[in-house]
Design a protein around this motif. Structure first.
Motif, PDB file in Angstrom:
ATOM      1  N   ILE A  37       0.846  -1.202   0.000  1.00  0.00           N
ATOM      2  CA  ILE A  37       0.000   0.000   0.000  1.00  0.00           C
ATOM      3  C   ILE A  37       0.882   1.252   0.000  1.00  0.00           C
ATOM      4  CG2 ILE A  37      -1.702   1.336   1.310  1.00  0.00           C
ATOM      5  CD1 ILE A  37      -2.702  -1.470   2.358  1.00  0.00           C
ATOM      6  N   MET A  41       1.136   3.746  -3.285  1.00  0.00           N
ATOM      7  CA  MET A  41       0.748   5.154  -3.149  1.00  0.00           C
ATOM      8  C   MET A  41       1.913   6.060  -3.525  1.00  0.00           C
ATOM      9  SD  MET A  41      -2.294   5.830  -2.502  1.00  0.00           S
ATOM     10  CE  MET A  41      -3.787   5.428  -1.675  1.00  0.00           C
ATOM     11  N   SER A  46      -2.835   4.541  -7.135  1.00  0.00           N
ATOM     12  CA  SER A  46      -3.837   4.502  -6.075  1.00  0.00           C
ATOM     13  C   SER A  46      -4.854   3.372  -6.223  1.00  0.00           C
ATOM     14  CB  SER A  46      -4.554   5.846  -5.949  1.00  0.00           C
ATOM     15  OG  SER A  46      -5.171   6.188  -7.162  1.00  0.00           O
ATOM     16  N   GLU A  50      -5.508   0.711  -3.352  1.00  0.00           N
ATOM     17  CA  GLU A  50      -6.832   0.510  -2.757  1.00  0.00           C
ATOM     18  C   GLU A  50      -7.224  -0.962  -2.775  1.00  0.00           C
ATOM     19  OE1 GLU A  50      -9.618   3.226  -4.546  1.00  0.00           O
ATOM     20  OE2 GLU A  50      -8.430   4.954  -3.904  1.00  0.00           O
ATOM     21  N   ALA A  53      -5.394  -2.489   0.054  1.00  0.00           N
ATOM     22  CA  ALA A  53      -6.024  -2.045   1.301  1.00  0.00           C
ATOM     23  C   ALA A  53      -7.314  -2.822   1.557  1.00  0.00           C
ATOM     24  CB  ALA A  53      -6.295  -0.550   1.252  1.00  0.00           C
ATOM     25  N   SER A  63     -11.321   3.694   3.711  1.00  0.00           N
ATOM     26  CA  SER A  63     -11.128   5.130   3.478  1.00  0.00           C
ATOM     27  C   SER A  63     -10.089   5.748   4.409  1.00  0.00           C
ATOM     28  CB  SER A  63     -12.458   5.883   3.581  1.00  0.00           C
ATOM     29  OG  SER A  63     -13.033   5.704   4.860  1.00  0.00           O
ATOM     30  N   VAL A  66      -6.566   4.525   3.371  1.00  0.00           N
ATOM     31  CA  VAL A  66      -6.142   5.134   2.107  1.00  0.00           C
ATOM     32  C   VAL A  66      -5.754   6.598   2.326  1.00  0.00           C
ATOM     33  CG1 VAL A  66      -6.957   5.840  -0.187  1.00  0.00           C
ATOM     34  CG2 VAL A  66      -7.412   3.518   0.654  1.00  0.00           C
ATOM     35  N   THR A  70      -2.032   8.035   1.689  1.00  0.00           N
ATOM     36  CA  THR A  70      -1.850   9.171   0.774  1.00  0.00           C
ATOM     37  C   THR A  70      -1.023  10.259   1.446  1.00  0.00           C
ATOM     38  OG1 THR A  70      -3.939   8.678  -0.335  1.00  0.00           O
ATOM     39  CG2 THR A  70      -3.054  10.907  -0.616  1.00  0.00           C
TER      40      THR A  70
END
Length: 84
Positions: A37, A41, A46, A50, A53, A63, A66, A70
């Motif tokens: 992840i 990123m 992405s 995701e 994730a 969410s 992520v 980010t």
């Protein structure tokens, strides 16, 4: 990221014992997904991040994880700086 992941997962996060040289040499599937992840990123992939994730969070809400990934990727050195 760890906090956000922990809020989404229902089961325990499996990791190798860092104090055991033999154990620490082997990465668990959970550790691998977590690092994927971050890497994805950082590479600005992405959608793939995701998906990783989603697997790591056992199909629960990703969410928060992520968003944290980010933010982390934004403060990591760029690829050009990392090669220097």
């Amino acid at each position: 990221m760890l906090d956000r992941m922990g809020r989404s997962r229902r089961s325990m996060f499996r990791f190798s014992n860092p104090d055991c040289s033999g154990c620490a040499a082997v990465m668990t599937a959970h550790e691998s997904l977590f690092l994927q992840i971050i890497t994805l990123m950082w590479q600005r992939q992405s959608e793939k991040a995701e998906r990783a994730a989603f697997l790591l969070c056992e199909a629960n809400d990703i969410s928060g994880l992520v968003q944290a990934a980010t933010r982390l990727a934004q403060v990591l050195p760029t690829r050009a700086a990392a090669r220097s």
